[in-house]
Structures are given as C-alpha cells and as structure tokens.
Design a protein around this motif. Structure first.
Motif, PDB file in Angstrom:
ATOM      1  N   VAL A 120       0.738  -1.250  -0.013  1.00  0.00           N
ATOM      2  CA  VAL A 120      -0.042  -0.046   0.033  1.00  0.00           C
ATOM      3  C   VAL A 120       0.773   1.358   0.018  1.00  0.00           C
ATOM      4  O   VAL A 120       0.361   2.367  -0.610  1.00  0.00           O
ATOM      5  N   ALA A 121       2.015   1.137   0.539  1.00  0.00           N
ATOM      6  CA  ALA A 121       2.786   2.376   0.810  1.00  0.00           C
ATOM      7  C   ALA A 121       3.301   2.576  -0.784  1.00  0.00           C
ATOM      8  O   ALA A 121       3.678   3.692  -1.020  1.00  0.00           O
ATOM      9  N   LEU A 122       3.876   1.582  -1.305  1.00  0.00           N
ATOM     10  CA  LEU A 122       4.226   1.643  -2.912  1.00  0.00           C
ATOM     11  C   LEU A 122       3.281   2.095  -3.803  1.00  0.00           C
ATOM     12  O   LEU A 122       3.515   2.925  -4.665  1.00  0.00           O
ATOM     13  N   GLU A 123       1.892   1.770  -3.377  1.00  0.00           N
ATOM     14  CA  GLU A 123       1.000   2.389  -4.159  1.00  0.00           C
ATOM     15  C   GLU A 123       0.643   3.812  -3.994  1.00  0.00           C
ATOM     16  O   GLU A 123       0.557   4.740  -5.062  1.00  0.00           O
ATOM     17  N   GLY A 124       0.893   4.214  -2.841  1.00  0.00           N
ATOM     18  CA  GLY A 124       1.100   5.727  -2.661  1.00  0.00           C
ATOM     19  C   GLY A 124       2.131   6.477  -3.473  1.00  0.00           C
ATOM     20  O   GLY A 124       1.837   7.440  -4.046  1.00  0.00           O
ATOM     21  N   TRP A 125       3.353   5.783  -3.431  1.00  0.00           N
ATOM     22  CA  TRP A 125       4.302   6.603  -4.023  1.00  0.00           C
ATOM     23  C   TRP A 125       4.309   6.446  -5.732  1.00  0.00           C
ATOM     24  O   TRP A 125       4.421   7.468  -6.327  1.00  0.00           O
ATOM     25  N   ASP A 126       3.495   5.324  -6.275  1.00  0.00           N
ATOM     26  CA  ASP A 126       3.157   5.035  -7.723  1.00  0.00           C
ATOM     27  C   ASP A 126       2.184   6.400  -7.911  1.00  0.00           C
ATOM     28  O   ASP A 126       2.245   6.839  -9.246  1.00  0.00           O
ATOM     29  N   THR A 127       1.325   6.417  -7.144  1.00  0.00           N
ATOM     30  CA  THR A 127       0.055   7.485  -7.495  1.00  0.00           C
ATOM     31  C   THR A 127       0.783   9.098  -7.577  1.00  0.00           C
ATOM     32  O   THR A 127       0.349   9.666  -8.726  1.00  0.00           O
ATOM     33  N   VAL A 128       1.616   9.145  -6.834  1.00  0.00           N
ATOM     34  CA  VAL A 128       2.325  10.732  -6.989  1.00  0.00           C
ATOM     35  C   VAL A 128       3.010  10.656  -8.346  1.00  0.00           C
ATOM     36  O   VAL A 128       3.072  11.605  -9.171  1.00  0.00           O
ATOM     37  N   ALA A 129       4.032   9.509  -8.580  1.00  0.00           N
ATOM     38  CA  ALA A 129       4.703   9.338  -9.858  1.00  0.00           C
ATOM     39  C   ALA A 129       3.737   9.702 -11.089  1.00  0.00           C
ATOM     40  O   ALA A 129       4.338  10.324 -12.181  1.00  0.00           O
ATOM     41  N   VAL A 130       2.455   9.068 -11.052  1.00  0.00           N
ATOM     42  CA  VAL A 130       1.953   8.990 -12.040  1.00  0.00           C
ATOM     43  C   VAL A 130       1.320  10.688 -12.301  1.00  0.00           C
ATOM     44  O   VAL A 130       1.256  11.080 -13.321  1.00  0.00           O
TER      45      VAL A 130
END
Length: 370
Positions: free
Chosen positions: A292-302
């Motif tokens: 879930v933490a990686l999902e957060g990082w990926d969200t901002v990257a997108v």
C-alpha cells in the motif's frame, strides 16, 4: 504536511503550490495502518518531486483529509477539495469509500486517481475522470480462487459481514469456483457465534474458510476460535482482502496469524526503483512497508508526469490517462479500459498470493504469482 515552502531560487511568475487532494483512513473505524502506509508513500514521492524542481518550478502540495472509512465523509471531502482548487484527488484504501469518492469526483469533473481500492464498479457509468492503480477485485480474487482449487480446496466457506465489497467478493468466488467444481457456503458472522461458526464449518465439510470481514473485529477472534478447534485442524484459513499484510495482524495473533494466504500487489522481485523506494519507506515508517505504501508512491509518480506533460487543467489531466506511460515501483504503468471496469485501469498490477511463514511469522512466503 499541508503546506510546503516555495522552492529555493524559484523565479517563475507563478510559484504557488500545485495541490493534490488526498483521501486516506487515518482514524477508526478506518484501517489506520493502511492509511498511514498509503500517506507515507504519497508524502515521500511528493518530497522527491519537489527536490527535483516541482511542477515547472511550482511545489507539489498534499491537502490531506481523513475518511475514517466513511463514504459520506469522503464524498464531502471531495466537494471541499474541489472548492480548494486541487488539480486532482488521489488515494483511499477502502473500496466502498473510494466508490463514493469516485462518484462525487465524476459528478464534479475532478480527476480522481484511486491508489488502493479494488471494487470493480467504482462508478455506475463509464467515466473519463477516474483511473485506478490497484487491480480490479475480480482479477485478483479469481487468481485466489484458482490457487485454492490447485491446493485441493474445493469446499469453501466464507465468513461475511454486510458490505458491497464483501458481497462482490463472495459473488466472484462463487461464480469462478463453480466453473471448476468448487462450492461456496456463506456464513453470516452477525448471526453466528464463533462456536456456531466452527460447528457450521464441520457440518459443511469445509476445506477452507475465507475471512471476508473487518479487522481486528471480527477477524481476529474468528481466527482464534478456528485455530483452537481440534475438529478444524486441517482447514485452510484465507484472507484474500489482505488483512495479514500489516503488523497489527501479527501483533494481535502471533503464530495463529501465520499460514493464512492473502493477496498483495507486488512482483516477485522489485527492480532498482522499487528497492530504493522500499528502503526509504522502511526508514520513514520504522517497519517494513506494505504494498500500500508503494501504491502511494506510484500515485504521485503518475500525477507528477501528468502535471508536467499536460498542466493543471482538470479536463486535460482526465484526458491524459490513456496516453500515460510511467515507470512505477512495481513496473511500467499504463491505463486501459477493461470489460469489468467503468474507469481507466492499470492492467495489471503484479499479483502475489502470500502468507506469513509459520516458522517465522515476520517473514512472508510467496505461494503463487499471477
């Protein structure tokens, strides 16, 4: 968290922050640990974006709202965030909450990038405004059903609570298992004591019990009751929604919480980007970061890529979903339409079926990848 200083040396005519609205569960009855991990990933990525110059010299800023797993509260937060002028709304972990947020974002014409919720139907009608990183529930849960059958578990009991999300999961499992000779019996935890639930498992000859219920209540006491019943020594307990991913589960159940397969959205091995981000998140969280933490990082990257390439206009952001190609922590991210989804979907996030090792409950074992 909500206010970042202007970047040193920025001489742009407009140095005002680019705001992203954030929906996360930070208080109960929301899953607080999931919300904390999701926010940590979002915040880490925002810091990296700003260290690299922001969005054309403008700092990226998170405007955080706690949903507390309340759909009405999330919908009201989308209204508030839209009024504050956010370029987009991101986040959320709970599917029923994300569905309410997606419906409101669609109605207001605000882009919403859903980080972690999986319910197939986030909006009743197809929309250009909503995209999602997590896989649709039907994708992951069908893989989970195949895993059960391949393990010789054909008589499946599901312990349920009233919820659109749990009902959807039960339907996916029942339909998919039936095509391969499996059966599903539903046990309502609101109507059964823990002792009566154990009796029902024996009566039905269940070979697996899936926990389609909230955590810690009633999931934790159900696990304890089943583990303590000698008649059920051979039954497999499963938790496709991912409850055992978090340290709260291990702290509450210890050895009883091991050997319970669940879904998580990671590749078998992370690449260099994923490993770097995971290491930094571990330091920030002072524990192993969940997917879930990686999902957060990926969200901002997108969103950072969208904002740099297409600007902050909401309609332009929404129109960009099908044209994106972004390197995320878990692989290249692209969005497309799928038959089961009304939103733009990353097809697909890597999927694992994992459990905590009974010999070492702090260690995860990968049982299947898909």
């Amino acid at each position: 968290m909500n206010t970042l200083p202007s970047l040193p040396g920025a001489e742009h005519a407009d140095a005002s922050p680019v705001r992203l609205g954030v929906l996360v569960p930070l208080t109960q009855p929301g899953w607080v640990e999931a919300g904390r991990h999701l926010l940590a990933g979002l915040d880490l990525a925002v810091g990296e974006v700003n260290d690299a110059g922001g969005i054309d010299g403008r700092p990226l800023e998170l405007v955080v709202r706690d949903t507390a797993a309340d759909p009405a509260r999330a919908a009201a937060a989308v209204d508030e965030l839209a009024g504050l002028g956010v370029a987009a709304v991101v986040g959320e972990y709970h599917s029923v909450v994300a569905r309410a947020a997606a419906a409101r974002a669609d109605a207001l014409g605000v882009p919403f990038l859903c980080s972690s919720a999986v319910l197939d139907t986030l909006t009743e009608e197809p929309t250009q405004w909503v995209a999602r990183l997590a896989p649709a529930q039907s994708h992951g849960w069908r893989l989970y059903a195949d895993f059960l059958l391949d393990a010789g578990r054909h008589r499946i009991a599901v312990a349920t609570q009233p919820s659109v999300y749990w009902a959807s999961g039960t339907r996916i499992l029942r339909d998919h298992l039936a095509r391969r000779g499996g059966t599903v019996v539903e046990l309502d935890t609101n109507a059964l004591t823990h002792e009566a639930l154990c009796d029902a498992l024996v009566d039905h000859g269940a070979t697996a019990l899936l926990l389609l219920v909230g955590h810690p209540e009633p999931a934790v006491p159900i696990v304890r009751a089943v583990r303590g019943d000698r008649r059920l020594a051979e039954i497999l307990i499963g938790a496709p929604a991912g409850q055992p991913e978090f340290t709260e589960w291990a702290a509450a159940l210890g050895e009883d919480g091991a050997g319970i397969p669940f879904l998580r959205y990671l590749p078998e091995r992370l690449g260099p980007l994923g490993e770097r981000v995971r290491k930094e998140l571990r330091e920030r969280l002072d524990e192993a970061p969940s997917f879930v933490a990686l999902e957060g990082w990926d969200t901002v990257a997108v969103l950072a890529e969208v904002l740099r390439s297409h600007g902050t206009d909401r309609a332009a952001i929404a129109a960009s979903w099908p044209r994106l190609a972004v390197e995320g922590t878990r692989g290249p991210i692209r969005f497309s339409r799928t038959p089961d989804s009304s939103v733009w979907q990353w097809t697909w996030t890597p999927v694992q079926i994992v459990d905590r090792d009974p010999a070492e409950p702090d260690r995860f074992r990968i049982l299947h990848t898909g």
